[in-house]
Design a protein around this motif. Structure first.
Motif, short mmCIF file in Angstrom:
data_model
loop_
_atom_site.label_atom_id
_atom_site.label_comp_id
_atom_site.label_asym_id
_atom_site.label_seq_id
_atom_site.Cartn_x
_atom_site.Cartn_y
_atom_site.Cartn_z
N LEU A 141 16.10 7.50 6.99
CA LEU A 141 16.63 7.64 8.35
C LEU A 141 17.96 6.91 8.50
CD1 LEU A 141 15.93 8.84 11.12
CD2 LEU A 141 14.83 6.69 11.68
N LEU A 142 18.05 5.72 7.96
CA LEU A 142 19.30 4.97 8.01
C LEU A 142 20.41 5.68 7.25
CD1 LEU A 142 18.01 1.30 7.62
CD2 LEU A 142 18.97 2.37 9.67
N MET A 143 20.07 6.27 6.12
CA MET A 143 21.06 7.03 5.34
C MET A 143 21.58 8.22 6.14
SD MET A 143 21.57 5.41 2.59
CE MET A 143 22.30 6.52 1.42
N LEU A 144 20.69 8.90 6.86
CA LEU A 144 21.11 10.04 7.68
C LEU A 144 22.05 9.61 8.80
CD1 LEU A 144 17.80 12.10 7.97
CD2 LEU A 144 19.89 12.74 6.78
N LEU A 145 21.90 8.39 9.28
CA LEU A 145 22.77 7.89 10.33
C LEU A 145 24.09 7.38 9.79
CD1 LEU A 145 20.14 5.94 12.45
CD2 LEU A 145 21.19 8.12 13.01
N ILE A 146 24.09 6.81 8.60
CA ILE A 146 25.28 6.16 8.05
C ILE A 146 26.21 7.14 7.35
CG2 ILE A 146 26.04 4.49 6.32
CD1 ILE A 146 23.60 2.81 7.06
N THR B 182 0.85 -1.18 0.00
CA THR B 182 0.00 0.00 0.00
C THR B 182 0.89 1.23 0.00
OG1 THR B 182 -0.08 0.15 2.40
CG2 THR B 182 -1.77 -1.22 1.34
N LEU B 183 0.29 2.36 -0.25
CA LEU B 183 1.04 3.60 -0.27
C LEU B 183 1.65 3.90 1.10
CD1 LEU B 183 1.86 6.00 -1.97
CD2 LEU B 183 -0.27 7.12 -1.32
N ILE B 184 0.96 3.58 2.15
CA ILE B 184 1.47 3.81 3.51
C ILE B 184 2.69 2.92 3.76
CG2 ILE B 184 0.93 3.58 5.97
CD1 ILE B 184 -0.64 5.80 4.82
N GLU B 185 2.61 1.66 3.38
CA GLU B 185 3.75 0.76 3.59
C GLU B 185 4.98 1.23 2.82
OE1 GLU B 185 1.44 -3.47 4.32
OE2 GLU B 185 1.76 -2.76 2.26
N ALA B 186 4.79 1.65 1.59
CA ALA B 186 5.91 2.14 0.79
C ALA B 186 6.50 3.40 1.41
CB ALA B 186 5.45 2.41 -0.64
N ALA B 187 5.65 4.29 1.94
CA ALA B 187 6.13 5.51 2.57
C ALA B 187 6.93 5.19 3.83
CB ALA B 187 4.97 6.44 2.89
N VAL B 188 6.48 4.23 4.61
CA VAL B 188 7.19 3.85 5.83
C VAL B 188 8.57 3.28 5.48
CG1 VAL B 188 7.19 2.20 7.76
CG2 VAL B 188 5.13 3.52 7.25
N VAL B 189 8.62 2.42 4.47
CA VAL B 189 9.89 1.84 4.05
C VAL B 189 10.85 2.93 3.58
CG1 VAL B 189 10.99 0.36 2.31
CG2 VAL B 189 8.95 -0.44 3.52
N LEU B 190 10.38 3.86 2.77
CA LEU B 190 11.24 4.96 2.30
C LEU B 190 11.71 5.84 3.46
CD1 LEU B 190 9.45 5.96 -1.01
CD2 LEU B 190 11.64 4.79 -0.74
N PHE B 191 10.83 6.07 4.42
CA PHE B 191 11.21 6.85 5.60
C PHE B 191 12.33 6.16 6.37
CE2 PHE B 191 10.73 7.66 10.17
CZ PHE B 191 10.98 9.03 10.19
N ILE B 192 12.21 4.85 6.58
CA ILE B 192 13.22 4.10 7.31
C ILE B 192 14.55 4.12 6.56
CG2 ILE B 192 13.87 1.78 8.10
CD1 ILE B 192 10.88 1.37 8.78
N ILE B 193 14.51 3.93 5.25
CA ILE B 193 15.74 3.98 4.44
C ILE B 193 16.38 5.35 4.54
CG2 ILE B 193 16.62 3.90 2.09
CD1 ILE B 193 14.60 1.65 1.55
#
Length: 102
Positions: free
Chosen positions: A24-29, A11-22
Motif C-alpha cells: 500500500l505504501l509503495m502504491l502511494l509513493i 505468524t502467517l497473518i502477521e507477515a501478510a499484514v506487513v506485506l499488505f502495508i508495504i
C-alpha cells in the motif's frame, strides 16, 4: 516425553499484514516519485537553457563581430564542453538569433 520449546516467530497473518502495508505504501509513493522526476527534468532543462544563454552572452561580449552564435562556436572556444553539448542536443535546446530556446 519431550517438552517442546516454544519459539517466537511471525505468524502467517502477521507477515501478510506487513506485506499488505508495504504494498500500500509503495502504491502511494511511486506515483509521487514519477511526478518529482518529471519536475526535476523540467527544472534541469530550464537551468540548461539559462546556462547556455549565459555562455552565448559571454561569447558575444568577447567576440562582438559574431552575428550568430552556434553550439559549435561555443564548443570550439571552450565555453561548453563535450558532455554539455551532448546534453544540450538531447534536450533539443537550440540557438537562433543569439537567443536560446527549447
Amino acid at each position: 516425553m519431550k517438552i517442546m520449546k516454544k519459539t517466537k516467530a511471525f505468524t502467517l497473518i502477521e507477515a501478510a499484514v506487513v506485506l499488505f502495508i508495504i504494498g500500500l505504501l509503495m502504491l502511494l509513493i511511486l506515483p509521487n516519485l514519477n511526478v518529482q522526476r518529471k519536475n526535476a527534468s523540467q527544472t534541469h532543462a530550464k537551468a540548461m537553457v539559462a546556462m547556455v544563454q549565459t555562455q552565448v552572452d559571454l561569447y558575444q561580449n568577447e567576440h562582438p563581430e559574431a552575428s550568430n552564435v552556434t553550439l559549435d562556436d561555443l564548443a570550439r572556444e571552450h565555453y561548453l564542453n563535450g558532455k554539455q553539448v551532448d546534453k544540450i542536443k538531447d534536450l533539443k535546446i537550440g540557438i537562433s538569433q543569439n537567443e536560446v530556446h527549447q
